[in-house]
Motif scaffolding. Structure first.
Motif, PDB file in Angstrom:
ATOM      1  N   LEU A  47       9.915   8.297  -1.182  1.00  0.00           N
ATOM      2  CA  LEU A  47       9.775   7.176  -0.255  1.00  0.00           C
ATOM      3  C   LEU A  47       8.451   6.471  -0.383  1.00  0.00           C
ATOM      4  O   LEU A  47       8.353   5.265  -0.246  1.00  0.00           O
ATOM      5  CB  LEU A  47       9.890   7.700   1.165  1.00  0.00           C
ATOM      6  CG  LEU A  47      11.301   7.916   1.602  1.00  0.00           C
ATOM      7  CD1 LEU A  47      11.325   8.644   2.906  1.00  0.00           C
ATOM      8  CD2 LEU A  47      11.983   6.572   1.698  1.00  0.00           C
ATOM      9  N   LEU A  48       7.420   7.284  -0.609  1.00  0.00           N
ATOM     10  CA  LEU A  48       6.100   6.667  -0.602  1.00  0.00           C
ATOM     11  C   LEU A  48       5.776   6.050  -1.948  1.00  0.00           C
ATOM     12  O   LEU A  48       4.840   5.285  -2.076  1.00  0.00           O
ATOM     13  CB  LEU A  48       5.039   7.688  -0.194  1.00  0.00           C
ATOM     14  CG  LEU A  48       5.293   8.256   1.198  1.00  0.00           C
ATOM     15  CD1 LEU A  48       4.289   9.316   1.551  1.00  0.00           C
ATOM     16  CD2 LEU A  48       5.264   7.144   2.224  1.00  0.00           C
ATOM     17  N   SER A  50       6.433   3.468  -5.012  1.00  0.00           N
ATOM     18  CA  SER A  50       6.807   2.074  -4.856  1.00  0.00           C
ATOM     19  C   SER A  50       8.063   1.735  -5.636  1.00  0.00           C
ATOM     20  O   SER A  50       8.473   0.595  -5.669  1.00  0.00           O
ATOM     21  CB  SER A  50       5.644   1.176  -5.301  1.00  0.00           C
ATOM     22  OG  SER A  50       5.204   1.585  -6.561  1.00  0.00           O
ATOM     23  N   ASN A  51       8.688   2.753  -6.250  1.00  0.00           N
ATOM     24  CA  ASN A  51       9.872   2.421  -7.045  1.00  0.00           C
ATOM     25  C   ASN A  51      11.152   2.686  -6.261  1.00  0.00           C
ATOM     26  O   ASN A  51      12.032   3.408  -6.672  1.00  0.00           O
ATOM     27  CB  ASN A  51       9.880   3.204  -8.359  1.00  0.00           C
ATOM     28  CG  ASN A  51       9.584   4.665  -8.134  1.00  0.00           C
ATOM     29  OD1 ASN A  51       9.376   5.086  -6.991  1.00  0.00           O
ATOM     30  ND2 ASN A  51       9.578   5.445  -9.194  1.00  0.00           N
ATOM     31  N   PHE A  52      11.215   2.068  -5.082  1.00  0.00           N
ATOM     32  CA  PHE A  52      12.405   2.228  -4.257  1.00  0.00           C
ATOM     33  C   PHE A  52      13.551   1.390  -4.827  1.00  0.00           C
ATOM     34  O   PHE A  52      13.363   0.304  -5.327  1.00  0.00           O
ATOM     35  CB  PHE A  52      12.094   1.784  -2.838  1.00  0.00           C
ATOM     36  CG  PHE A  52      13.323   1.642  -2.011  1.00  0.00           C
ATOM     37  CD1 PHE A  52      13.935   2.766  -1.513  1.00  0.00           C
ATOM     38  CD2 PHE A  52      13.885   0.407  -1.782  1.00  0.00           C
ATOM     39  CE1 PHE A  52      15.083   2.659  -0.781  1.00  0.00           C
ATOM     40  CE2 PHE A  52      15.046   0.294  -1.048  1.00  0.00           C
ATOM     41  CZ  PHE A  52      15.641   1.418  -0.541  1.00  0.00           C
ATOM     42  N   PHE A  54      17.931   0.433  -4.009  1.00  0.00           N
ATOM     43  CA  PHE A  54      18.956   0.565  -2.990  1.00  0.00           C
ATOM     44  C   PHE A  54      19.978   1.629  -3.340  1.00  0.00           C
ATOM     45  O   PHE A  54      20.542   2.264  -2.478  1.00  0.00           O
ATOM     46  CB  PHE A  54      19.643  -0.778  -2.736  1.00  0.00           C
ATOM     47  CG  PHE A  54      18.932  -1.585  -1.704  1.00  0.00           C
ATOM     48  CD1 PHE A  54      19.059  -1.259  -0.370  1.00  0.00           C
ATOM     49  CD2 PHE A  54      18.097  -2.626  -2.066  1.00  0.00           C
ATOM     50  CE1 PHE A  54      18.381  -1.974   0.600  1.00  0.00           C
ATOM     51  CE2 PHE A  54      17.423  -3.351  -1.101  1.00  0.00           C
ATOM     52  CZ  PHE A  54      17.561  -3.019   0.230  1.00  0.00           C
TER      53      PHE A  54
ATOM     54  N   GLN B 135       4.164   2.583   6.616  1.00  0.00           N
ATOM     55  CA  GLN B 135       4.391   3.517   5.503  1.00  0.00           C
ATOM     56  C   GLN B 135       5.780   3.376   4.887  1.00  0.00           C
ATOM     57  O   GLN B 135       5.931   3.126   3.712  1.00  0.00           O
ATOM     58  CB  GLN B 135       4.260   4.956   5.992  1.00  0.00           C
ATOM     59  CG  GLN B 135       2.852   5.404   6.188  1.00  0.00           C
ATOM     60  CD  GLN B 135       2.853   6.844   6.630  1.00  0.00           C
ATOM     61  OE1 GLN B 135       3.689   7.631   6.198  1.00  0.00           O
ATOM     62  NE2 GLN B 135       1.928   7.186   7.501  1.00  0.00           N
ATOM     63  N   PHE B 136       6.807   3.569   5.740  1.00  0.00           N
ATOM     64  CA  PHE B 136       8.170   3.582   5.193  1.00  0.00           C
ATOM     65  C   PHE B 136       8.771   2.192   5.151  1.00  0.00           C
ATOM     66  O   PHE B 136       9.816   1.991   4.583  1.00  0.00           O
ATOM     67  CB  PHE B 136       9.100   4.459   6.043  1.00  0.00           C
ATOM     68  CG  PHE B 136       8.448   5.616   6.705  1.00  0.00           C
ATOM     69  CD1 PHE B 136       8.033   6.707   5.954  1.00  0.00           C
ATOM     70  CD2 PHE B 136       8.254   5.635   8.070  1.00  0.00           C
ATOM     71  CE1 PHE B 136       7.441   7.788   6.563  1.00  0.00           C
ATOM     72  CE2 PHE B 136       7.671   6.715   8.691  1.00  0.00           C
ATOM     73  CZ  PHE B 136       7.249   7.801   7.937  1.00  0.00           C
ATOM     74  N   GLN B 141       6.547  -2.024   1.478  1.00  0.00           N
ATOM     75  CA  GLN B 141       6.748  -1.541   0.104  1.00  0.00           C
ATOM     76  C   GLN B 141       6.806  -2.712  -0.865  1.00  0.00           C
ATOM     77  O   GLN B 141       6.305  -2.630  -1.983  1.00  0.00           O
ATOM     78  CB  GLN B 141       8.025  -0.717   0.029  1.00  0.00           C
ATOM     79  CG  GLN B 141       7.884   0.591   0.773  1.00  0.00           C
ATOM     80  CD  GLN B 141       9.050   1.519   0.550  1.00  0.00           C
ATOM     81  OE1 GLN B 141       9.832   1.345  -0.376  1.00  0.00           O
ATOM     82  NE2 GLN B 141       9.169   2.500   1.419  1.00  0.00           N
ATOM     83  N   GLU B 144       3.352  -4.031  -1.342  1.00  0.00           N
ATOM     84  CA  GLU B 144       2.600  -3.141  -2.218  1.00  0.00           C
ATOM     85  C   GLU B 144       2.921  -3.441  -3.679  1.00  0.00           C
ATOM     86  O   GLU B 144       2.052  -3.454  -4.534  1.00  0.00           O
ATOM     87  CB  GLU B 144       2.976  -1.698  -1.889  1.00  0.00           C
ATOM     88  CG  GLU B 144       1.893  -0.688  -2.214  1.00  0.00           C
ATOM     89  CD  GLU B 144       2.342   0.704  -1.776  1.00  0.00           C
ATOM     90  OE1 GLU B 144       2.157   1.650  -2.544  1.00  0.00           O
ATOM     91  OE2 GLU B 144       2.916   0.805  -0.673  1.00  0.00           O
ATOM     92  N   LYS B 145       4.209  -3.697  -3.918  1.00  0.00           N
ATOM     93  CA  LYS B 145       4.625  -4.017  -5.281  1.00  0.00           C
ATOM     94  C   LYS B 145       3.937  -5.279  -5.779  1.00  0.00           C
ATOM     95  O   LYS B 145       3.637  -5.413  -6.959  1.00  0.00           O
ATOM     96  CB  LYS B 145       6.147  -4.214  -5.322  1.00  0.00           C
ATOM     97  CG  LYS B 145       6.847  -3.146  -6.128  1.00  0.00           C
ATOM     98  CD  LYS B 145       8.317  -3.426  -6.170  1.00  0.00           C
ATOM     99  CE  LYS B 145       9.082  -2.115  -6.163  1.00  0.00           C
ATOM    100  NZ  LYS B 145      10.500  -2.291  -5.954  1.00  0.00           N
TER     101      LYS B 145
END
Lengths: 284, 296
Positions: A47-48, A50-52, A54, B135-136, B141, B144-145
Motif C-alpha cells: 500500500l505504501l 507508489s506502484n498501486f 486497480f 498515507q493510504f 499516492q 507522490e507519483k
C-alpha cells in the motif's frame, strides 16, 4: 442516399464518443469503491509503495476472513437485525392504521396535524439528541436497546405515516365502496381489499426503515456504550483507520461486507425509490 | 352530528399509537430543548441549572465571534454551491443519457446509481481513508507519483470545504440524475423536432423547451434536496470533526456546530438555543415554499 449514410456515420461516431464518455465517467465515479475492492483483495500489502494498481497482482481473501475472525461482526449483525426487526414491527403496527385513517377519514384536527407533521418531518433529530438523552436517562433507557428502538421508531413514524398516507391517497376510494356495497364488513374490507392494495407502499416504507436502522451510527454510538452492543454501523465506525492507526485493508473489506446487503435491497426496490422518497415529503 | 363525533373518535383511536409515539420521541424532546435553551445547563450545572432568559440566544445572534453566524453563512454557501453544481451536472448528464437511440444507457444508469445505493456513512468513511488520507489516500499516492509532497486535504478550511462538497456531490448526484432523467422522458419529443427544423441548437432547445417543461416536474424533488443539503450533517461531521479525530479544519455547518456544543464542549443551554434557531429557520423556509406552491 449518400446523405443518409453520412448522417448515420456521424451519429455512430457520436454514440462512440458517448460510450467513451460514460465509461470514463462511471469509472471515475466508482474509483472510491473500486479502490476499496482492490485494496481488500490485494495479497501484497504494497500500500505504501507508489506502484498501486486497480487489479492486484495476486489475490487474497485474508482481509475478509479477518473481518469475521478478528471482529465480532456476527454479533454486530445480530444487534442490527434485532433493532431493525423491532423498529420495523413497531413503526408499521402504529403507522399503517394511522396512515389509513388520515387518508380516508375527514375529522376535526386532521389538517392541523398533517401540517404539523410535515413541519416535524423537516426537523433533524440530531438537534434534539441531547434532550432525548437527558429525558431517557432517568428512565433507564440510555444504554438500553428499548430506548434506541423507541427513538428509531419515533423518528421513522412521521415518515411512515406521511409516506403511506400519500400512497393510500392514490388508491381510489371507489374500490372500497364497491366492496362494502358487495357486503364486506370493515374487517374484511381491511384484510381483503386495503392491505393487498397497500402492499407495495408498506414494502417500500419497511425497506426505507430497514435501511435507516442499518445505516444509523450517531444515535447508536452515543446511546449505546460497550462493544457488546455495537450495531454494524457502530462497529464499522469503531474500525475505521485513522491517519496513524487501524488497518485500511480490513476496514475496506468490512465496509464492502456491510454495504453488500444494502446494495442488493436497493437495486431490488430501485424502481419504487423515487416515489417512495418524494411522495411523503411534500404532498400535503 | 352524533355520527360525526363517532367518526372523529374512531379516527383518533386508530392513529393514537402513532401520534403518541411521535409526541413522546419528537415533539416532547423539541419542547424540552426549547426549555433547556433558556437555562445555563452545562457540565458544571447538570442538575442545578438556572434560568438565564434569552442570554443563549443573544450569545448566538449578537456576539460577533460566536461561531453560529459564520456557520449559518457557511451552510447557506454550502447549500447554494451544492445545489447549483448538482442541478447543472445532473441536467447535462441526464440529457446525454436521453440522446435518442443511445444503447446501453441502462447499464450506465445502474452504475451511476451505486453511490446512492451504498450506505452513506460507509461511502463517506471510504472517501476519508481511501481518497483523502495522507498515507493510504489515492489522491496522495497520485501526487507522490508526480513527485509532490502529500497534502493533508482535510486540514485546511478551504480544501476541506471543497472535499466535503465533492463527497456530497458524489452522494447526491445519482438521485438528481434519476429525477432529471424521469422528467426528460416526459417531455414531448415532437417539440424538439419542430425546433430542430427551425434551426435551434442544443443550448437553445435546453433553455426554451427542456427547462421550462421539466421545471414543474422536478420542483418537489429539488426542494427536498435543498432541505437535505441544508441539513447535511454526516459529510462534514465524519470527514472533519469526529470526536477524538478532528482534522484541524473548522468548517462547521449549523448542524455540526449544534452537535459539537452539545456533545463535545457540553454547553447544553447554548446548543439548545442553536437547535431552536435552526428549527425556526427550517419552519420559516417550509412555510415560504409551501405558500409559493399554492399561489402557482
Amino acid at each position: 442516399m449518400k446523405l443518409k449514410t453520412s448522417k448515420k456515420i456521424r451519429r455512430g461516431a457520436g454514440h462512440v464518443c458517448l460510450h467513451v464518455f460514460f465509461t470514463g465517467l462511471c469509472f471515475l465515479t466508482l474509483i472510491p469503491v473500486l479502490y476499496a475492492v482492490s485494496v481488500s483483495l490485494n495479497a501484497e500489502n504494497s500500500l505504501l509503495g507508489s506502484n498501486f494498481r486497480f487489479i492486484p497482482e495476486s489475490f487474497t481473501i485474508k482481509n475478509y476472513l479477518a473481518v469475521f475472525t478478528d471482529y465480532p461482526v456476527m454479533l454486530w449483525f445480530k444487534n442490527s437485525m434485532i433493532l431493525a426487526a423491532a423498529t420495523l414491527a413497531l413503526s408499521l403496527t402504529v403507522g399503517v392504521p394511522a396512515a389509513y385513517v388520515f387518508s380516508r377519514r375527514r375529522f376535526a384536527g386532521r389538517n392541523a396535524i398533517l401540517k404539523a407533521l410535515i413541519l416535524l418531518y423537516s426537523f433533524p433529530s440530531v438537534l434534539s439528541m441531547f434532550a432525548i438523552y437527558k429525558l431517557l436517562g432517568p428512565m433507564g433507557l440510555v444504554d438500553n436497546r428499548l430506548g434506541l428502538i423507541l427513538i428509531y421508531a419515533g423518528t421513522m413514524a412521521v415518515f411512515a405515516l406521511l409516506n403511506m398516507k400519500g400512497y393510500f391517497d392514490s388508491i381510489p376510494q371507489e374500490i372500497e365502496e364497491a366492496a362494502s356495497i358487495d357486503g364486506a364488513g370493515s374487517l374484511q374490507l381491511v384484510s381483503r381489499v386495503v392491505m393487498p392494495l397497500a402492499r407495495p407502499s408498506i414494502l417500500v416504507t419497511a425497506v426505507m426503515i430497514l435501511i435507516y436502522v442499518w445505516n444509523e451510527y450517531l444515535f447508536a454510538t452515543t446511546f449505546m456504550t460497550g462493544a457488546e452492543n455495537y450495531t454494524l454501523a457502530a462497529g464499522l465506525y469503531s474500525l475505521q483507520a485513522t491517519e496513524i492507526s487501524g488497518s485500511w485493508p480490513v476496514f475496506a473489506a468490512a465496509s464492502l461486507v456491510i454495504s453488500f446487503p444494502i446494495l442488493l435491497v436497493f437495486f431490488a426496490i430501485q424502481r419504487y425509490m423515487t416515489s417512495g422518497l418524494t411522495a411523503g415529503g411534500v404532498k400535503g | 352530528m352524533k355520527k360525526k363525533s363517532k367518526n372523529t373518535l374512531w379516527a383518533y383511536l386508530c392513529s393514537s399509537p402513532s401520534l403518541i409515539l411521535i409526541l413522546l420521541i419528537i415533539i416532547f424532546p423539541i419542547l424540552y430543548t426549547a426549555y433547556i435553551s433558556f437555562t445555563n445547563m452545562n457540565v458544571y450545572h447538570w442538575f442545578d441549572f438556572e434560568f438565564v432568559g434569552l442570554k443563549n440566544y443573544r450569545d448566538a445572534l449578537f456576539v460577533f465571534d460566536s461561531g453560529f453566524l459564520s456557520a449559518l453563512l457557511r451552510t447557506v454557501l454550502w447549500t447554494v454551491v451544492s445545489m447549483i453544481l448538482q442541478l447543472v451536472i445532473a441536467f447535462v448528464l441526464a440529457s446525454l443519457l436521453n440522446i435518442q437511440n443511445f444503447r446501453g444507457r441502462r447499464i450506465y444508469k445502474t452504475l451511476l446509481m451505486i453511490p446512492w445505493a451504498m450506505p452513506g456513512y460507509v461511502s463517506i468513511l471510504l472517501w476519508k481513508t481511501g481518497m483523502f488520507n495522507s498515507q493510504f489516500g489515492l489522491l496522495n499516492q497520485w501526487l507522490e507519483k508526480l513527485g509532490m509532497n502529500p497534502i493533508r486535504f482535510l486540514a485546511g478550511d478551504v480544501s476541506a470545504f471543497i472535499c466535503c462538497s465533492v463527497v456530497n456531490l458524489w452522494l447526491a448526484l445519482p438521485f438528481m440524475i434519476m429525477i432529471m432523467d424521469g422528467a426528460l422522458q416526459a417531455v414531448d419529443r415532437s417539440c424538439y423536432e419542430s425546433a430542430v427544423l427551425d434551426g435551434a441548437g442544443w443550448f437553445q432547445r435546453a433553455v426554451y423547451i427542456t427547462i421550462p417543461a421539466i421545471r414543474q416536474i422536478i420542483a418537489p424533488s429539488v426542494l427536498i434536496t435543498v432541505f437535505t443539503t441544508f441539513k447535511q450533517f454526516d459529510v462534514v461531521y465524519l470527514l472533519t470533526c469526529q470526536s477524538g479525530a478532528r482534522t484541524g479544519a473548522n468548517i462547521h455547518t449549523i448542524l455540526t456546530y449544534a452537535y459539537e456544543n452539545a456533545f463535545i464542549t457540553n454547553n447544553y443551554g447554548y446548543s439548545s438555543a442553536i437547535s431552536i434557531l435552526i428549527f425556526v429557520i427550517l419552519i420559516g423556509f417550509s412555510l415560504l415554499t409551501g405558500r409559493r406552491k399554492k399561489e402557482r
